[in-house]
Design an enzyme around this catalytic site. Structure first.
Site, PDB file in Angstrom:
ATOM      1  N   LYS A 490       0.841  -1.191   0.000  1.00 16.22           N
ATOM      2  CA  LYS A 490       0.000   0.000   0.000  1.00 16.22           C
ATOM      3  C   LYS A 490       0.883   1.250   0.000  1.00 16.22           C
ATOM      4  O   LYS A 490       2.070   1.165   0.354  1.00 16.22           O
ATOM      5  CB  LYS A 490      -0.904  -0.014   1.230  1.00 16.22           C
ATOM      6  N   ARG A 587     -10.810   0.775  14.195  1.00 16.68           N
ATOM      7  CA  ARG A 587     -10.654   1.548  12.960  1.00 16.68           C
ATOM      8  C   ARG A 587     -11.778   1.081  12.052  1.00 16.68           C
ATOM      9  O   ARG A 587     -12.878   1.604  12.096  1.00 16.68           O
ATOM     10  CB  ARG A 587      -9.257   1.263  12.388  1.00 16.68           C
ATOM     11  N   TYR A 715      14.293  31.813   3.999  1.00 19.44           N
ATOM     12  CA  TYR A 715      13.048  32.506   4.331  1.00 19.44           C
ATOM     13  C   TYR A 715      12.959  32.877   5.805  1.00 19.44           C
ATOM     14  O   TYR A 715      13.397  32.111   6.670  1.00 19.44           O
ATOM     15  CB  TYR A 715      11.849  31.599   4.021  1.00 19.44           C
ATOM     16  N   MET A 764      10.575  24.932  -0.528  1.00 23.49           N
ATOM     17  CA  MET A 764       9.748  23.967  -1.240  1.00 23.49           C
ATOM     18  C   MET A 764      10.611  22.955  -2.012  1.00 23.49           C
ATOM     19  O   MET A 764      10.376  21.757  -1.954  1.00 23.49           O
ATOM     20  CB  MET A 764       8.802  24.682  -2.196  1.00 23.49           C
TER      21      MET A 764
HETATM   22  C1  LIG Z   1      -0.304  -1.561   7.040  1.00 22.96           C
HETATM   23  C2  LIG Z   1      -0.870  -2.767   7.578  1.00 22.96           C
HETATM   24  C3  LIG Z   1      -0.064  -3.856   7.965  1.00 22.96           C
HETATM   25  C4  LIG Z   1       1.442  -3.822   7.947  1.00 22.96           C
HETATM   26  O1  LIG Z   1       1.941  -3.161   9.083  1.00 22.96           O
HETATM   27  P1  LIG Z   1       3.494  -2.962   9.337  1.00 22.96           P
HETATM   28  O2  LIG Z   1       3.572  -2.365  10.687  1.00 22.96           O
HETATM   29  O3  LIG Z   1       3.983  -2.051   8.291  1.00 22.96           O
HETATM   30  O4  LIG Z   1       4.115  -4.304   9.246  1.00 22.96           O
HETATM   31  C5  LIG Z   1      -0.679  -5.028   8.337  1.00 22.96           C
HETATM   32  N1  LIG Z   1      -2.038  -5.112   8.366  1.00 22.96           N
HETATM   33  C6  LIG Z   1      -2.833  -4.091   8.047  1.00 22.96           C
HETATM   34  C7  LIG Z   1      -4.302  -4.269   8.122  1.00 22.96           C
HETATM   35  C8  LIG Z   1      -2.295  -2.877   7.655  1.00 22.96           C
HETATM   36  O5  LIG Z   1      -3.090  -1.849   7.359  1.00 22.96           O
END
Ligand SMILES: *Cc1c(COP(=O)(O)O)cnc(C)c1O
Length: 820
Positions: A490, A587, A715, A764
């Site tokens: 991701k 979550r 700046y 920037m």
């Molecule tokens: C991002 C994520 C992980 C991986 O977590 P790390 O700490 O980067 O190993 C595992 N499970 C879910 C659901 C995640 O969102």
């Protein structure tokens, strides 16, 4: 190619037993990698049992490539390889070493053996390059210096070579004796001794003495006398007339002093007969200058004259041993290998090309091979390689390479030189191709890479795919062999670039990928990634894409389940999904109270096939939350068993992220979800040394300014010089992802191994750093994150976590991949 070997000799050398007698043709090649077999009918395949792969699994593949003679070690090797000779030995690694020793004994030229902690590969390349201007030589490919790499290097020594340069590396006590027997160097070079790889050794001295065993039968041993420990040990071990010492101070056989010049360094050589010579080099760093001086002394010992060395030294460049992968124009992918060009290197580069994800065509841009020896046979080998790797197009540059003319089985274009190719280049339409650019230094193929490369700006994120593999292997070593791995790619694979990383993990046999959004999954599919992909945050308007691209959404609520169910029902589709169970992260996900309703939904919508059930730990990286984590895990298990009982089948179960794998391996269940650890950060801080940093963010110095005490920088005039000094403006700013919170000395960067603080506010696209007292120049490389600047420390300095630093690196920063 090895010296021709008969099956009887083979039996004798390996002390094996014949399991099966087949044809008795003689052997000219020895292979341990079935992918690389070209002349199958003349090749012996040795099935090595490695940590990751077992050569015995590739016997069938070697067979289809024409191999009919095999050395194996398995008790239960299937001896029914039709019409073949199979020899069984106690250890195939030892058999390979014995074969190498045999090949070495047939050779009467000079063998130079190099060992030491650092610089072996560069020294080998440099010395090789200088000698190759004058003699027909061979050297170990890449850094083939291990217990199996050295035999493969020695197989490359042929009768016509005047000299062979072989490097040797060890990680365990007693390994050097074996390498010594194989290499039997006439001339030895000891580079230096560091602290790396000390694990297997009780102390520094033991390690040093072990390394020096390589020189047991050498006539001459070259070393730097300033390394006191090496000098002492060599004197204890070997007679004085074997030792060739150089030093910065008078007293060695050669005195080589250094003076910094405006554009590089001057090396002055004083010989014991008071002969005096100077060499110029553009290198200024200590490591390169040490390697250069080793190279000079070795060249002198091997009989080159000072003017010959002087001439060649100018041409030496940083060894870009690494094959780098760059994004090209028109969606092409460029493999840059413009350092040298010999057959062994070409083979390695083509194999690397082959392991990349497929593009439209495979194109090779190749210069003359600067390899002494019979040209006809060199180019017929090139031809065989082109055929073997099934290239679609060859662009041949040079005068010698015309010898290929008759044959290559692909589209071919010839150019006299690089300039002619570049003139014609706009007319050649590359599009979505995989292009290997491989040329000898003198052809200046970097100009071709330059023309093909997509330009952005001077900041790059370098990603070491070998480090990624090592980190993956580390986590695998904590797991049972049957546990599956889901790799989190991701957010652009934590900033590293999802496609290349996903492709690489596919090669490493990961089982699943996970992305945040459907679009990320679609781009993986467009890049021909075939692993199953879980999508963490699918949204309703992406349902069509999920199905079309075989992406597997996470379902985290009853209403989402119903929507997706309805969609599939009305479109007559089925889909694999993953259920997120909320056990305490709070979550997304189903709570215990949802299970009753979930049961009826799973019955109502059998179109949704539940591929897995998972939960996510809220505090896996901290012992303080252990009780909470255990409660989450046990709630997860109880929710899973309720769900299984009403589903009537058993989906995969998984709960652990990177931190969880380290802390709670007993809960690995069917699969784990590996994220940040793969990218080199062990968030628990328990196994930091086991992981390797995967990415280095670097940029360059655009300008240097001298400022007086009291002048202000940037700046809002936030930076003030509190001394007369010097600043450097570097080509990275907050828009590249260099967090503005690093302003005013909080952030540090590294130039030539030294730390320098940020001065003033980060802009920037630019940042100013204080380089007072440092020897730095415009154009020099600056490391923002990388060795010496741990991501964890940097993140802590601005009150965040490594995840944020990695994922903030802007997409305008070019990603470059390499294998070291
Ligand atoms: C991002 C994520 C992980 C991986 O977590 P790390 O700490 O980067 O190993 C595992 N499970 C879910 C659901 C995640 O969102």
């Amino acid at each position: 190619m090895v010296n021709t070997l008969t099956p009887n000799e083979l039996l004798h050398i390996t002390r094996g037993e014949i399991l099966q007698q087949g044809p008795l043709s003689s052997i000219n090649y020895i292979s341990t990698d079935s992918r690389k077999i070209i002349h199958g009918d003349q090749t012996l395949f040795v099935a090595l049992k490695g940590f990751k792969v077992d050569g015995h699994d590739y016997i069938a593949d070697a067979y289809t490539k024409g191999v009919r003679i095999f050395v194996v070690q398995h008790e239960d090797t299937d001896t029914h390889i039709p019409n073949s000779t199979v020899i069984r030995v106690k250890s195939t690694t030892e058999a390979l070493q014995d074969l190498a020793t045999w090949n070495r004994l047939q050779y009467e030229g000079i063998v130079v053996g190099i060992t030491g902690s650092n610089g072996k590969t560069i020294l080998k390349e440099w010395l090789g390059q200088i000698l190759a201007n004058h003699f027909d030589i061979t050297k170990s490919p890449k850094s083939y210096n291990s217990q199996t790499g050295v035999p493969l290097s020695v197989f490359g020594i042929e009768r016509h070579h005047k000299a062979a340069i072989i490097e040797a590396g060890i990680s365990q006590p007693d390994e050097m004796a074996k390498l010594q027997a194989i290499i039997q160097p006439n001339i030895g070079i000891m580079t230096n001794i560091g602290t790396a790889h000390a694990e297997g050794f009780s102390d520094q001295k033991e390690k040093l003495n072990e390394k020096l065993r390589l020189f047991k039968d050498a006539q001459l041993i070259i070393y730097r006398k300033d390394h006191e420990a090496i000098h002492q040990s060599l004197q204890n071990l070997y007679p004085a007339d074997k030792l060739v010492a150089w030093s910065e101070q008078p007293g060695g056989d050669y005195t080589l002093s250094i003076k910094k010049e405006k554009e590089g360094s001057k090396i002055t050589l004083i010989k014991s007969d008071l002969g005096l010579y100077t060499f110029h080099s553009r290198f200024t760093d200590e490591a390169s200058l040490e390697n250069l001086r080793h190279t000079i002394v070795a060249s002198l010992v091997l009989g080159l004259s000072e003017p010959q060395i002087q001439q060649s030294i100018q041409e030496l460049d940083t060894v870009e041993m690494r094959l780098t992968l760059k994004s090209g124009i028109h969606q092409c992918l460029i493999i840059d290998d413009t350092y040298n060009n010999d057959l062994a290197g070409l083979d390695i580069a083509l194999e690397f090309m082959n392991s990349q994800r497929p593009k439209k065509r495979k194109i090779l841009i190749l210069s003359d091979l600067l390899q002494a020896g019979d040209k006809g046979s060199v180019y017929s080998h090139v031809n065989a390689l082109i055929r073997h790797y099934q290239l679609d197009m060859l662009i041949a540059v040079g005068t010698d390479i015309h010898r290929l003319k008759s044959a290559p089985p692909c589209e071919v274009y010839f150019y006299r030189d690089t300039a002619h190719f570049l003139e014609d280049f706009p007319g050649l339409s590359f599009q979505d191709d995989l292009i290997l650019v491989k040329g000898a230094r003198v052809f200046q193929f970097e100009r071709i890479v330059d023309a093909l490369q997509e330009r952005i700006h001077g900041t790059v994120l370098e990603i070491n795919l070998n480090a990624l593999r090592k980190n993956f292997t580390f986590y695998k070593s904590l797991l049972k062999p049957t546990t599956k791995t889901m790799i989190m790619v991701k957010a652009f694979a934590y900033g590293g670039g999802a496609t290349e990383i996903a492709h690489h993990l596919e090669q490493l046999n990961a089982n699943y990928l996970a992305v945040a959004y459907t679009d990320e999954g679609v781009s993986l599919r467009n890049e021909k990634i075939t692993l199953p992909v879980m999508v963490l945050n699918p949204v309703q308007d992406s349902f069509g894409n999920l199905i079309k691209h075989r992406l597997e959404p996470v379902v985290y609520s009853l209403s989402f389940f119903r929507q997706l169910g309805e969609y599939c029902r009305s479109n007559n589709n089925a889909i694999s999904v993953h259920l997120d169970l909320d056990t305490g992260m709070h979550r997304l996900g189903f709570g215990e109270e949802d299970l009753e309703e979930l049961r009826s939904l799973t019955h109502r919508y059998p179109e949704l096939r539940i591929a897995s059930l998972y939960t996510h730990l809220a505090g896996a990286d901290d012992a303080a939350h252990e009780t909470y984590s255990m409660r989450q895990l046990s709630l997860f298990q109880s929710m899973c068993s309720s769900i299984q009982s009403f589903l009537g089948y058993r989906p995969l179960m998984h709960a652990l992220n990177s931190a969880g794998i380290v802390r709670y391996p007993e809960f690995q269940m069917d699969m784990v979800r590996l994220g940040i650890g793969l990218y080199g950060v062990e968030v628990n801080g328990l196994h930091e040394n086991a992981l390797q940093p995967v990415s280095v963010l670097k940029t360059t110095i655009s300008q240097i300014k001298l400022l007086k005490k009291g002048e202000t920088v940037g700046y809002s005039r936030k930076g003030t010089m509190n001394h007369d000094g010097k600043i450097a403006t570097i080509a990275i700013g907050y828009a590249d992802g260099y967090d503005r919170r690093f302003s005013n000395g909080i952030g540090k960067v590294i130039i030539h191994g030294q730390k320098a603080p940020v001065i003033g506010n980060i802009c920037m696209d630019m940042t100013m750093i204080d380089v007072t007292g440092m020897d730095v120049h415009e154009g020099d490389e600056v490391i923002i994150y990388g060795a010496g600047l741990s991501l964890k420390e940097q993140a802590a300095a601005i009150g965040t976590i490594p995840y944020e630093l990695l994922t903030n690196i802007s997409s305008r920063v070019k990603r470059v991949y390499y294998l070291d």
